[in-house]
Scaffold this motif. Structure first.
Motif, PDB file in Angstrom:
ATOM      1  N   ASN A   1      45.249  41.914   0.142  1.00 38.74           N
ATOM      2  CA  ASN A   1      45.951  42.791   1.078  1.00 38.74           C
ATOM      3  C   ASN A   1      46.108  42.155   2.450  1.00 38.74           C
ATOM      4  OD1 ASN A   1      46.176  44.865  -0.846  1.00 38.74           O
ATOM      5  ND2 ASN A   1      44.088  45.566  -0.414  1.00 38.74           N
ATOM      6  N   VAL A   2      45.044  41.622   3.009  1.00 38.38           N
ATOM      7  CA  VAL A   2      45.065  41.018   4.349  1.00 38.38           C
ATOM      8  C   VAL A   2      44.408  39.645   4.222  1.00 38.38           C
ATOM      9  CG1 VAL A   2      44.423  41.240   6.766  1.00 38.38           C
ATOM     10  CG2 VAL A   2      44.946  43.296   5.431  1.00 38.38           C
TER      11      VAL A   2
ATOM     12  N   SER B   1      38.773  43.989  -8.753  1.00 41.11           N
ATOM     13  CA  SER B   1      39.642  44.828  -7.938  1.00 41.11           C
ATOM     14  C   SER B   1      38.791  45.626  -6.967  1.00 41.11           C
ATOM     15  CB  SER B   1      40.478  45.761  -8.808  1.00 41.11           C
ATOM     16  OG  SER B   1      41.422  45.018  -9.556  1.00 41.11           O
ATOM     17  N   GLY B   2      39.167  45.589  -5.707  1.00 42.06           N
ATOM     18  CA  GLY B   2      38.426  46.310  -4.673  1.00 42.06           C
ATOM     19  C   GLY B   2      39.280  46.446  -3.443  1.00 42.06           C
ATOM     20  N   ASP B   3      38.597  46.576  -2.289  1.00 43.13           N
ATOM     21  CA  ASP B   3      39.327  46.779  -1.040  1.00 43.13           C
ATOM     22  C   ASP B   3      40.165  45.547  -0.678  1.00 43.13           C
ATOM     23  OD1 ASP B   3      38.221  49.271  -0.867  1.00 43.13           O
ATOM     24  OD2 ASP B   3      36.543  48.623   0.394  1.00 43.13           O
ATOM     25  N   SER B   4      39.583  44.368  -0.883  1.00 46.82           N
ATOM     26  CA  SER B   4      40.280  43.150  -0.472  1.00 46.82           C
ATOM     27  C   SER B   4      41.240  42.641  -1.543  1.00 46.82           C
ATOM     28  CB  SER B   4      39.274  42.043  -0.143  1.00 46.82           C
ATOM     29  OG  SER B   4      38.421  42.456   0.910  1.00 46.82           O
ATOM     30  N   TYR B   5      40.923  42.892  -2.816  1.00 45.73           N
ATOM     31  CA  TYR B   5      41.710  42.333  -3.905  1.00 45.73           C
ATOM     32  C   TYR B   5      42.229  43.451  -4.800  1.00 45.73           C
ATOM     33  CZ  TYR B   5      39.390  37.935  -2.622  1.00 45.73           C
ATOM     34  OH  TYR B   5      38.916  36.852  -1.954  1.00 45.73           O
ATOM     35  N   VAL B   6      43.430  43.204  -5.366  1.00 45.85           N
ATOM     36  CA  VAL B   6      44.006  44.091  -6.368  1.00 45.85           C
ATOM     37  C   VAL B   6      44.539  43.213  -7.495  1.00 45.85           C
ATOM     38  CG1 VAL B   6      45.783  45.795  -6.900  1.00 45.85           C
ATOM     39  CG2 VAL B   6      44.620  45.854  -4.689  1.00 45.85           C
TER      40      VAL B   6
ATOM     41  N   GLY C   1      48.811  40.617 -14.311  1.00 41.99           N
ATOM     42  CA  GLY C   1      47.939  39.502 -14.008  1.00 41.99           C
ATOM     43  C   GLY C   1      47.997  39.014 -12.588  1.00 41.99           C
ATOM     44  N   THR C   2      48.913  39.505 -11.781  1.00 34.94           N
ATOM     45  CA  THR C   2      49.050  39.052 -10.394  1.00 34.94           C
ATOM     46  C   THR C   2      47.867  39.533  -9.565  1.00 34.94           C
ATOM     47  OG1 THR C   2      51.454  39.026 -10.546  1.00 34.94           O
ATOM     48  CG2 THR C   2      50.497  39.152  -8.340  1.00 34.94           C
TER      49      THR C   2
ATOM     50  N   ASN D   1      46.518  37.470   8.180  1.00 32.62           N
ATOM     51  CA  ASN D   1      46.691  38.938   8.290  1.00 32.62           C
ATOM     52  C   ASN D   1      47.911  39.457   7.533  1.00 32.62           C
ATOM     53  OD1 ASN D   1      44.410  39.149   9.964  1.00 32.62           O
ATOM     54  ND2 ASN D   1      45.651  38.739  11.797  1.00 32.62           N
ATOM     55  N   SER D   2      48.534  38.622   6.696  1.00 29.24           N
ATOM     56  CA  SER D   2      49.632  39.103   5.862  1.00 29.24           C
ATOM     57  C   SER D   2      49.169  39.125   4.410  1.00 29.24           C
ATOM     58  CB  SER D   2      50.864  38.207   6.016  1.00 29.24           C
ATOM     59  OG  SER D   2      50.559  36.899   5.583  1.00 29.24           O
ATOM     60  N   PRO D   3      49.816  39.912   3.538  1.00 33.05           N
ATOM     61  CA  PRO D   3      49.386  39.967   2.134  1.00 33.05           C
ATOM     62  C   PRO D   3      49.748  38.686   1.387  1.00 33.05           C
ATOM     63  CG  PRO D   3      51.334  41.322   2.466  1.00 33.05           C
ATOM     64  CD  PRO D   3      50.914  40.861   3.822  1.00 33.05           C
TER      65      PRO D   3
END
Length: 1334
Positions: free
Chosen positions: A503-504, A488-493, A498-499, A459-461
């Motif tokens: 998020n969770v 890239s979406g809700d779960s991933y950025v 390049g990083t 539950n941490s980034p």
């Protein structure tokens, strides 16, 4: 026009965005491989003030690829460093070292600039102004004494000389003590000393201003100033002029309002540069001394950057910005009034960077932009340079466009790399920045270390980095587990650098991530790993405790954490550390899911920190408080607290120890296909700590209601990671164990089902081995039920002949552990694989093992058999190995068969028909071996067979070899026939001659109870003699005989016999009894030879002899048989008693002990086989044991008698010598001429004048000297006779003339000259001693 402006702005923004992402990598490994224009890395400050006592060092360092070269300008012209011997440029650097010793330092003042150049451009440094530090002397002035009225203000001026840099000012007295400063007396920024009002104690004559010049470390002082303060109640101007009063007050003794001494007037101005420090000063006069305060019109002073000094007379604001401009009001106040002064502050600015130009790396045909954004007041002027040359003077380049502070580079090409300089200047200063443009074509590189592991808590980034470099700029894409593309979406950025950001993070996010960097020159990928860990949490928190004084308090703190993280337990008391002097700290580590405690305790520590508890021993009132346990890992932490209350002690009840309560609250977490984490809460321990937990499981699918032990964990653990098998319905329960025993099982956990899967393992112990020619048996150890992982377990068996080009043969079997393959060649290698499979798929690829088909008997025999005989008993055999294809199996070794055919002294028809083959097996691929235990002087036959697992091959051709002669065996028998004073010996040849016999050697000597007492006599006999009679022996004496045979190799082992001569008695009857002799019981009784020489019954026995000694009846016999079990049997004569027997094995004599005196016995010797029936027996002999044995003492063998005889003989010898000397006194004995050519004096005769003295020899006769007694060993002792060998030999101790002749040893008186010239250092001989005596 507006359209063009908008388009230009959009183009600028686009280009800036396009080039902003491509930066020079900082990784030195990447930089090493890239061509790079020069970059200035170190340079001296713009204003460099040097100490004339030290060398001038002007720094200039740069990097680039290739490494740059350096040059300098001074005052705008080229500075030739090599022409000035005082100037040195450091190798590989542009740093200048100027030696100014002995030179005028002013000659090197000026403005310097460094240039760094390589093939890709030129970078320049700042303009460095070099100035010499100066500390001028104080100007001469006349200092007059000052007289002031008490209460007025006063200023003592310092006016120091202008130095470079400016000096530091301070006031001291003649004793070098600083003058005290306070609200009334203060030092201004310019160094003057201000008195807001003077007092009488200000009177002194040593107010001295000092100036310290920091670079030269010199201090100069001004002439002392004298100040006198007068106290006058009334004073007019006339009196004041008489006393030279410099300041006069209309109300000298009274108070007055404040007034500013500096600055003067109502307002003043101050200018400061941006970034520097603003110093404002207001010093006021007044009585009482005024208080100072400051404020800014229209705003507040910046509290973070402002400081008040000198009792608020000075305000200092650091790092000034434009916002600090404005009006600052200083206010002086005392009780008589207030006065203000306004300082108007303006802020100017030397040029400063808004955005300095940055290095660019462009790919061919790309477009880049350089921006030089600066600001300043007044606005700076911007000029562009390329490689140190103004752009307006550089060759025209249509791809380059300059627009004030921007340079646009379009469609760059290889080879156009350069260094651009931006110079921004105004009246307060300048800025120079170098920015290179490197045109490169580079494939992508990933700068993030490979296989890096990132760990985060659930539950941490999570941030997964993928730093790259390439030209053109690489495009970054991410994949999870090398399969799933990440967008890239809700779960991933995915960030621009390049990083990848999650998020969770959840447990399903754990795994392998791959970032791929791509441009038109290539592709590069990098793998990183994400591990999402379970959070740390406290399962059982410490509880509130009420503990009696002197008892122990235990706070429990049981935690659950991710097993892969190493936790650390920390305890606090009232949010502080536990008392250091009474703490026992324990570092708790969980390696491989097990606790490990590493304690460091004081001898009587009261605070003990365990893995999951805190124990406080011998509680006191000071221990009350709040105790907090903190469980920390490298990623997170959790904590819990409880209070301790200490009460008065009461009687302690008896401690009861019981089994622990069962654990509770079983929880399954971290669930995966093959594992699960089981967590529980321990029950009450009942005063006995838990030692361990036992985890059991039930398989509800295959074995319901059967609980199986799964694993054990230490007692301090409350969680376990369980590895599971597929296709099992698990339920778990936990039992706790303490010193008393196991608890009841906990309640079962919820059911956890694992899905079926393909097998994880293949069968073990796979092997292939044929059982008969033409087959191959492939066997393996089957998988267990838990290993099957699913229904339908089968085995796929594959085989093919090794090193033969053929396909795999395959067969699938179930419920079997072997497979028989028929029709195979003999002992051929096969590659074999056995793979497990079930309804859900195949197991892992099977490992290939090598097996062999069935063996058959070998076809060939070894060739080249060669025998080398080392000695008479050992031979070495060699052979050529049999080819592998002829062995037809696994080589076990070689068998060597050999047999003794006959002795070399025997004829062929006498060959030993009973000889059997002897076999030696040599394991492995040996081609040689030794044959031990051979019989000497024999003919042997030998052949060899090769051996495999099936059996033996054909024999090799017979090979014969002969052994050389050896020493013979013992004579076959030794028979002694006694007489009164003689013994007759008869013997037989050895059973094993081991060569050609050349004779026999007999040694004998008297013996007493097997202890030799007399001289050994030796006799040699030719081979054809086997009997001898020894005469002139003492009667009734026991003799020991040793007889051995000889060949040319030497003597063999001997046969030993003991026998006695007859006693000197007369027989009483013509029977086997000899008669009664003397009463000495030690004298043996021997029967008459004619009575005991009876022929043996069988051919294996010879003559039997009997005698009686003090030990018993002595029986000896001759035996020629091969039986090993030989007995002597005896019984009482004329009685019905049975035969008694005693085993003698291979001996040829025996003593029957314990016989009754006065009794006659019948005796016989019997040879039996192990089965029992008699094979051979001798005739019965009658032996009579005397009733009263006589004891006859041979006085010649008694020690006292021998000693007495020796003493008498010695005395007689001495008397003879005395008589001999007296008879020949005065005479002299001649010696043979020159000792007859040095013959042995032992065999030379010695003669007297009147006749022969006698012979002295040492022959085998051992004949004694005339008139002397020879010792028993046949030698003559030196102390018994002076006629010693050394007196006649060449190297003895005798005395000789120069010609070697013997001096009259036996003369009664020596010649004078002989005595003087040839004295011997040896002790005198008995003869000389006697001469002296006479």
């Amino acid at each position: 026009m507006d359209f063009r402006l908008s388009f230009g702005v959009l183009l600028m923004v686009f280009l800036c965005h396009m080039t902003s992402a491509l930066e020079v990598p900082l990784d030195p490994k990447v930089l090493e491989g890239l061509p790079q224009p020069p970059t200035i890395t170190l340079q001296s400050p713009k204003d460099y003030i040097f100490d004339p006592r030290e060398n001038i060092v002007i720094h200039c360092e740069a990097k680039g690829k290739p490494h740059p070269s350096f040059s300098w300008t001074r005052n705008g012209t080229h500075f030739d460093v090599e022409k000035d011997p005082k100037v040195l440029m450091k190798p590989g650097s542009g740093t200048l070292v100027i030696d100014i010793s002995g030179e005028k330092a002013e000659a090197y003042e000026g403005t310097y600039q460094c240039t760094a150049h390589n093939d890709h451009g030129t970078a320049v440094s700042n303009n460095i102004v070099i100035r010499q530090s100066r500390s001028p002397l104080w100007s001469k002035e006349r200092i007059e004494a000052i007289t002031v009225q008490m209460g007025v203000s006063l200023v003592l001026q310092c006016r120091p000389p202008a130095g470079l840099p400016p000096p530091v000012i301070f006031w001291m007295d003649n004793n070098f003590q600083r003058l005290p400063l306070d609200r009334r007396v203060s030092q201004a920024l310019n160094g003057d000393l201000y008195f807001s009002n003077v007092l009488s104690e200000d009177t002194r004559n040593d107010y001295i201003c000092y100036a310290r010049f920091p670079h030269t470390q010199t201090i100069q002082q001004k002439q002392p100033i004298s100040v006198t303060v007068l106290e006058m109640d009334t004073m007019n101007e006339t009196v004041a002029s008489l006393y030279n009063i410099t300041k006069f007050s209309a109300n000298p003794a009274g108070e007055y309002r404040p007034g500013f001494m500096t600055p003067l007037g109502d307002t003043s101005t101050e200018m400061v540069l941006r970034g520097e420090t603003l110093e404002l000063e207001c010093i006021a006069e007044g009585l009482p001394t005024p208080e100072m305060s400051w404020q800014k019109d229209g705003g507040e002073l910046p509290t973070s950057r402002v400081s008040f000094l000198n009792y608020k007379k000075t305000v200092k604001i650091s790092d000034v910005s434009e916002a600090d401009a404005g009006d600052y009001t200083c206010t002086a106040t005392n009780r008589l009034g207030t006065v203000d002064h306004v300082i108007k502050v303006t802020v100017k600015a030397a040029p400063f960077w808004i955005s300095a130009p940055r290095n660019l790396i462009l790919a061919p045909n790309e477009t880049g932009i350089l921006t030089c954004r600066v600001n300043g007041d007044p606005k700076p002027e911007i000029r562009w340079f390329i490689n140190g040359v103004p752009l307006e003077n550089a060759p025209e380049d249509h791809t380059r466009k300059v627009d004030d502070d921007t340079v646009i580079l379009s469609n760059v090409q290889s080879g156009s790399s350069a260094v651009y300089q931006c110079n921004a200047s105004n009246e307060f200063g300048y800025l120079i920045a170098n920015a290179f443009v490197s045109v490169l074509a580079e494939p992508p590189r990933v700068l993030t270390p490979p296989n890096q592991v990132y760990q985060v808590i659930t539950n941490s980034p999570a941030l997964l980095h993928c730093a790259t470099f390439g030209s053109p700029i690489p495009t970054i894409t991410w994949f999870k587990d090398s399969k799933i593309s990440i967008k890239s979406g809700d779960s991933y950025v995915i960030h621009e650098n390049g990083t990848l950001e999650i998020n969770v993070a959840q447990s399903q996010n754990s795994g392998k991530y791959t970032c791929i960097a791509t441009n038109n020159l290539g592709i590069k990928e990098n793998h990183v790993f994400l591990e999402v860990k379970e959070p740390t949490r406290i399962l059982k928190q410490p509880e509130y405790k009420v503990v009696q004084r002197g008892m122990s308090a235990i706070f429990e703190c049981k935690v659950k954490h991710d097993p892969s993280l190493i936790p650390t337990m920390t305890w606090l008391k009232n949010n502080g550390k536990l008392p250091d002097d009474e703490r026992c700290s324990t570092l708790t580590v969980w390696p491989k899911r097990k606790y490990e405690l590493k304690s460091s305790c004081l001898p009587f520590a009261r605070f003990e920190v365990d893995a999951d508890s805190l124990t406080i021993k011998d509680v006191t009132d000071e221990d009350e408080g709040t105790y907090t346990c903190i469980m920390s890992t490298t990623l997170d932490r959790d904590s819990a607290s409880a209070m301790l209350t200490v009460v008065e002690a009461t009687p302690t009840p008896a401690i009861v120890y019981e089994k622990p309560d069962p654990p509770t609250d079983l929880e399954l977490t971290d669930q995966t296909e093959r594992s699960v984490r089981l967590t529980w809460i321990p029950g009450d321990e009942h005063n006995s700590p838990t030692q361990k937990f036992l985890i059991q499981f039930e398989d509800l699918l295959h074995q319901p209601n059967v609980w199986v032990n799964f694993t054990e964990v230490p007692g301090m653990s409350t969680t376990a990671h369980l590895d599971l098998s597929p296709y099992v319905y698990y339920s778990f329960r936990v039992l706790a164990k303490n010193q008393v025993g196991y608890s009841q099982p906990s309640q079962a956990s919820r059911q956890y089902r694992t899905n079926p899967a393909a097998p994880d393992d293949n069968p073990s112990h796979v092997q292939g081995e044929g059982t008969e020619p033409g087959n191959l048996v492939i066997s393996w150890r089957s998988l267990t039920g838990l290993q099957s992982n699913g229904p339908g377990l089968e085995y796929k068996v594959q085989w093919r002949q090794k090193d033969v080009d053929q396909e795999w043969s395959s067969r699938t079997v179930a419920n079997a552990s072997q497979l028989v393959v028929s029709g195979t060649p003999v002992f051929a290698p096969y590659e074999i694989k056995v793979q497990s499979l079930n309804d859900y798929g195949n197991g892992p690829e099977a490992e290939v093992i090598i097996g062999y088909s069935g063996e058959d008997l070998p076809l060939s025999a070894p060739d080249g058999v060669l025998v080398m005989v080392h000695n008479s008993t050992v031979a070495e055999v060699h052979w050529e190995p049999v080819s592998s294809h002829s062995i037809r199996g696994k080589l076990k070794g070689y068998k060597v068969y050999y047999r003794r055919e006959r002795g070399l002294h025997e004829a062929e028809e006498e060959a030993d028909q009973e000889s059997q083959d002897q076999v030696l097996t040599f394991n492995g691929n040996l081609t040689e071996g030794h044959l031990p235990g051979l019989q000497p002087y024999s003919l042997y036959n030998l052949f060899i067979r090769v051996l495999n697992s099936k059996g033996e091959g054909p024999p090799s051709p017979d090979k014969q070899f002969e052994t050389p002669e050896g020493v013979p065996g013992p004579p076959s028998f030794l028979q002694v026939n006694p007489g009164l004073d003689s013994l007759t010996l008869e013997w037989g040849p050895p059973l094993n001659n081991n060569g050609r016999l050349i004779g026999y050697t007999l040694r004998y000597q008297p013996a007493n109870a097997t202890i030799e007492t007399g001289l050994v006599k030796i006799m040699d006999f030719p081979v054809n003699e086997t009997t001898v009679t020894l005469d002139s022996l003492n009667s009734s004496v026991q003799y020991k005989f040793d007889l051995n045979a000889k060949t040319i190799k030497g003597a063999g082992p001997s046969i030993t016999k003991e026998a006695s001569t007859f006693m000197e008695t007369t027989p009483t009857a013509p029977t086997a009894e000899v008669g009664k002799g003397p009463t000495d019981p030690t004298t043996p009784i021997t029967q008459s030879p004619p009575l005991h020489k009876a022929p043996s019954v069988g051919p294996v026995f010879g003559t039997v002899n009997t005698s009686v000694s003090e030990e018993g009846a002595v029986i000896s016999w001759e035996y020629f048989g091969h039986h090993k079990n030989i007995y002597v049997e005896y019984t009482v004569e004329n009685s019905k008693e049975g035969w008694k027997k005693e085993s003698v094995n291979s001996s040829h004599s025996h003593v029957l002990k314990g016989l009754k005196p006065g009794t006659s016995y019948r005796v016989r010797v019997v040879a039996r086989d192990p089965a029992g029936p008699m094979l051979h027996s001798t005739n019965e002999e009658v032996v009579t044991v005397p009733a009263v044995p006589s004891r006859h003492v041979d006085i010649a063998t008694q020690g006292w008698f021998i000693g007495l005889m020796c003493a008498i003989a010695l005395l007689i010898l001495v008397l003879l010598i005395v008589c001999f000397i007296k008879r020949n006194k005065g005479g002299k004995y001649p010696v043979k001429e020159k000792e007859e050519a040095h013959q042995d004096p032992e065999i030379q005769p010695m003669k007297e004048d009147d006749g022969t003295f006698g012979e002295y020899s040492d022959t085998e006769d051992h004949k004694p000297l005339k008139g002397s007694r020879t010792p028993s060993n046949g030698t003559v002792r030196r102390d018994e006779s002076d006629d010693s060998l050394v007196d006649y030999g060449e190297g003895g101790d005798g005395q000789f003339n120069e010609d070697g002749s013997f001096i009259g040893q036996y003369s009664g008186k020596k010649e004078k000259d002989t005595h003087e010239g040839n004295e011997s250092s040896e002790a005198p001989s008995p003869v000389n001693a006697m001469n002296s005596f006479v």
